[in-house]
Design a protein around this motif. Structure first.
Motif, PDB file in Angstrom:
ATOM      1  N   ILE A 674      15.352  21.104  18.128  1.00  0.00           N
ATOM      2  CA  ILE A 674      16.343  20.788  19.161  1.00  0.00           C
ATOM      3  C   ILE A 674      17.249  19.698  18.608  1.00  0.00           C
ATOM      4  CG2 ILE A 674      16.756  19.928  21.489  1.00  0.00           C
ATOM      5  CD1 ILE A 674      14.051  20.970  22.299  1.00  0.00           C
ATOM      6  N   THR A 675      18.548  19.933  18.675  1.00  0.00           N
ATOM      7  CA  THR A 675      19.517  18.937  18.231  1.00  0.00           C
ATOM      8  C   THR A 675      20.641  18.821  19.250  1.00  0.00           C
ATOM      9  OG1 THR A 675      20.631  20.647  16.920  1.00  0.00           O
ATOM     10  CG2 THR A 675      19.069  19.220  15.763  1.00  0.00           C
ATOM     11  N   ASN A 676      21.412  17.774  19.098  1.00  0.00           N
ATOM     12  CA  ASN A 676      22.607  17.586  19.904  1.00  0.00           C
ATOM     13  C   ASN A 676      23.719  18.443  19.315  1.00  0.00           C
ATOM     14  OD1 ASN A 676      25.056  16.536  21.034  1.00  0.00           O
ATOM     15  ND2 ASN A 676      23.977  14.641  21.535  1.00  0.00           N
ATOM     16  N   PRO A 677      24.285  19.374  20.091  1.00  0.00           N
ATOM     17  CA  PRO A 677      25.293  20.278  19.539  1.00  0.00           C
ATOM     18  C   PRO A 677      26.672  19.657  19.378  1.00  0.00           C
ATOM     19  CG  PRO A 677      24.975  20.749  21.849  1.00  0.00           C
ATOM     20  CD  PRO A 677      23.960  19.693  21.493  1.00  0.00           C
ATOM     21  N   LYS A 678      26.802  18.387  19.754  1.00  0.00           N
ATOM     22  CA  LYS A 678      28.103  17.740  19.665  1.00  0.00           C
ATOM     23  C   LYS A 678      28.619  17.741  18.235  1.00  0.00           C
ATOM     24  CE  LYS A 678      30.402  13.343  20.799  1.00  0.00           C
ATOM     25  NZ  LYS A 678      30.204  11.986  21.341  1.00  0.00           N
TER      26      LYS A 678
END
Length: 731
Positions: A674-678
């Protein structure tokens, strides 16, 4: 079409004859969907020209809502908000159409005040009906309740994703209908007011994910019977149903737990890939650095043999292993003695050869400023590696004397030297073993020659935690403590190329708070993985291509930050960590999970990620996270080009998230990221720092024409002519 609708209305009226016999008149309001939108609250979508209402004066009763038209979208008729009401609702479409009738509620309030809600009502051609509750409240206050699957061989389902659904009565697959009814509690709460009107019949089913079923009265025994009959399941049969009776509220509560729960609110310390140790199987030039360094090795156990080639040799590989990789080296003295001197220490009561050998190796290390951990003898408790003449007792006493003499020589030359041992095969006493670890420790303590690091080997992942616990308890009870333990060979022969079992070793080594070194074996061609520069079999030989186990170790090395609690089952175990070291040019926040399956069958598994309340750094400004699932199938002795991408999607951030892991095989591993898609753009003021770090990681690679998009590609280097245009897109 008009005639068909009239026939369907007549069917409904005929089915309601029992009510009509009371002398009442019933008015049907038929969903006809004549306008562009599909909203319940648009009067043009109804045959009566008005939104459904409730009326009952004893003589006239309406509206009987009948939804059976072809839906223009998967949501069918949609309730978005507001207060909505009807006398009864029937959701059913003739099975010949292959399209179910659908009612979807995204918010607001819906009450069925007169009689009932039925899905899959018609007997003709296996009718189909679906109700989806995504939010809001449903109250079936009419005395008929809810029936999911009524008509012969009908198919019907209610999907509760969020919100509250209340009914007095519930029938899942009406008795004798052979209808397939299903209640899916993906979220939200489903209340049944009358426990004696709660029925689930074959072939119907209630499947619970994160939702909850609450039934008035004590029906715990009945519910348990339904669970035993697989009529109530958890996570499509892969989880556990929990049934409790709340006496104070007089309610039976039914919930579900997936077999795999990862709780991010329970922290377990820093992520250190403690099991990333390797036995021999490396030379100064092979395998390539990009196949070794990325695994972040912590220990290499190497031979003291000199003059027999550089593979697996402690001295020849010191520059690479200790100075470049930064791993500790355990040097095995016994390897060199048997190869170069021969015989056994103390043969014919002569200890000179053994003492001279030890003294020479230790002096070589001191003169060359080599820093080793000294492993005096490998598996001296077995006849394979320690078998001088004499009885079992004499063999044991001979080794203890050899240990004592070596220990004293090492410490006399270098008092700061670290000595490891006894490196037994197994911790516990087994047949054909000369002594146990505890017997060795008692001898060493009595002679003041204790090792600095306690070591033994294991060939079963289940023994690591109990053996470590027993060792620590034994030392504490006998007044001494060795605070470091290394399982300096782990992994059974049959487990050597199984990625799923590798994960079990990783997890148990971490939980035992020890370090581990992967053992060797023979490959199918009879070649030892100790001596063929394959990183103990992680790579094919001579091609040196990654096997599935190599990808498993790589994924293990990518788990950074803070470890969190993983609650698996008898077949599945794993590790997970959260890393909030986020908003720099060189890193990003992530959650990384590695799961391994060691037995069982290939089937879908569900993983519940919970306790994410303090991980909001994972979401972008719109509240989304990037969820990536990758499969490491068991490739055995064959190469695996890369993990298989299963899904890579944006989903809404929540404190709890369910993740589907499909087709999880009994020796496979899975990666969940899970990562920040920003989108992160490189800070041009720090670009030189970025380039420096990135070049350090990619120094052995050649240029390529593409800018790095996604994860920094280890296998290519950017075209630095255009660096001023560089921007990194994590998504």
């Amino acid at each position: 079409m008009f005639l068909k609708k009239k026939i369907n209305e007549c069917i409904i009226l005929s089915i309601l004859l029992a009510q009509v016999s009371w002398g009442a008149t019933f008015i049907i309001n038929h969903w006809i969907h004549t306008v562009q939108n599909n909203l319940w609250q648009n009067p043009d979508n109804w045959s009566q020209g008005r939104v459904p209402v409730y009326y009952n004066d004893g003589e006239t009763k309406y509206d009987i809502v009948y939804i059976n038209s072809t839906p223009s979208s998967s949501q069918g008729c949609v309730i978005e908000d507001g207060n909505n009401i009807a006398y009864s609702i029937y959701i059913s479409r003739n099975g010949e159409s292959n399209e179910p009738a659908v009612l979807t509620m995204n918010g607001g309030y819906l009450e069925v005040k007169g009689w009932e809600m039925k899905l899959g009502y018609d007997d003709a051609n296996a009718s189909r009906g679906i109700f989806n509750l995504n939010d809001g409240t449903v109250n079936i206050s009419g005395t008929g309740g809810v029936c999911i699957g009524y008509g012969l061989e009908s198919q019907a389902e209610i999907n509760i994703n969020a919100g509250i659904f209340r009914t007095q009565k519930l029938y899942v697959s009406f008795t004798g209908s052979n209808a397939y009814g299903r209640l899916n509690l993906n979220g939200g709460m489903f209340f049944v007011g009358l426990g004696n009107y709660f029925f689930v019949n074959q072939p119907g089913r209630i499947d619970i994910y994160q939702g909850m079923l609450v039934i008035n009265g004590n029906v715990e025994s009945y519910v348990q019977n339904l669970v035993q009959a697989n009529l109530i399941t958890a996570y499509n049969g892969t989880g556990t149903i929990n049934v409790t009776y709340n006496e104070a509220a007089n309610q039976t509560v039914v919930s579900a737990s997936p077999d795999i729960i990862i709780d991010f609110s329970i922290e377990k310390g820093s992520a250190i890939n403690r099991a990333a140790g390797f036995l021999h199987s490396i030379s100064p030039n092979a395998p390539d650095a990009n196949l070794v360094n990325v695994l972040k090795p912590k220990i290499f156990r190497l031979s003291a043999t000199r003059g027999y080639g550089d593979t697996g040799n402690a001295f020849e590989n010191y520059q690479r292993v200790h100075n470049v990789i930064g791993a500790d080296i355990q040097i095995v003295l016994s390897d060199g003695f048997r190869d170069t001197v021969g015989g056994w220490p103390g043969d014919n009561s002569n200890w000179i050869a053994w003492e001279d050998y030890v003294r020479g190796i230790v002096n070589d290390a001191k003169d060359g400023n080599y820093i080793f951990q000294w492993d005096i003898w490998n598996e001296a408790n077995t006849e394979t590696f320690w078998n001088p003449d004499g009885t079992a007792t004499e063999k044991r006493e001979r080794f203890f004397e050899a240990w004592k003499r070596a220990w004293l020589i090492i410490k006399s030359i270098n008092p700061e030297a670290e000595i490891v041992g006894p490196s037994n095969s197994w911790y516990q006493e087994l047949s054909n073993r000369w002594f146990t670890v505890e017997e060795f420790l008692s001898f060493a303590k009595g002679n003041d020659v204790l090792p600095d690091i306690l070591t033994w080997h294991t060939w079963n992942e289940n023994t690591i935690i109990p053996d470590t616990t027993q060792a620590r308890n034994f030392m504490a009870a006998n007044g001494f403590n060795i605070d470091r333990i290394v399982i300096n060979e782990y992994g059974g022969i049959a487990q050597h190329v199984l990625p799923g079992t590798c994960v079990w070793y990783f997890a148990n080594v971490q939980d035992a708070n020890v370090y581990g070194v992967r053992a060797c074996t023979l490959d199918p061609e009879g070649c030892s993985t100790c001596w063929n520069v394959s990183l103990t079999g992680l790579l094919t030989y001579p091609e040196q291509q990654p096997r599935s186990t190599w990808w498993t170790y790589k994924s293990y090395a990518e788990i950074t930050g803070t470890l969190v609690e993983v609650m698996g089952n008898d077949n599945i175990n794993g590790l997970a960590a959260k890393d909030a070291d986020a908003y720099s040019v060189l890193s990003r926040p992530q959650v990384k999970i590695l799961l391994g399956k060691r037995a069982g069958v290939t089937e879908d598994e569900f993983v519940l990620l919970t306790g994410l309340e303090n991980s909001s750094y994972l979401k972008d400004d719109s509240g989304y996270i990037r969820l990536k699932v990758e499969h490491i199938p068991n490739s055995g002795w064959d190469a695996l080009p890369a993990p298989v991408s299963v899904s890579d999607t944006l989903i809404r951030f929540a404190n709890s998230i369910n993740v589907l892991v499909p087709d999880f095989g009994p020796a496979d591993a899975y990666i969940i990221t899970i990562t920040n898609p920003k989108i992160y753009k490189v800070d041009m003021n720090n670009l030189s720092i970025f380039i420096s770090h990135w070049l350090d990681d990619n120094s052995d690679q050649q240029g390529c024409n593409d800018y790095p998009v996604g994860d920094l590609d280890y296998n290519c280097k950017v075209n630095f002519v255009d660096l001023s245009l560089l921007s990194l897109y994590w998504f």
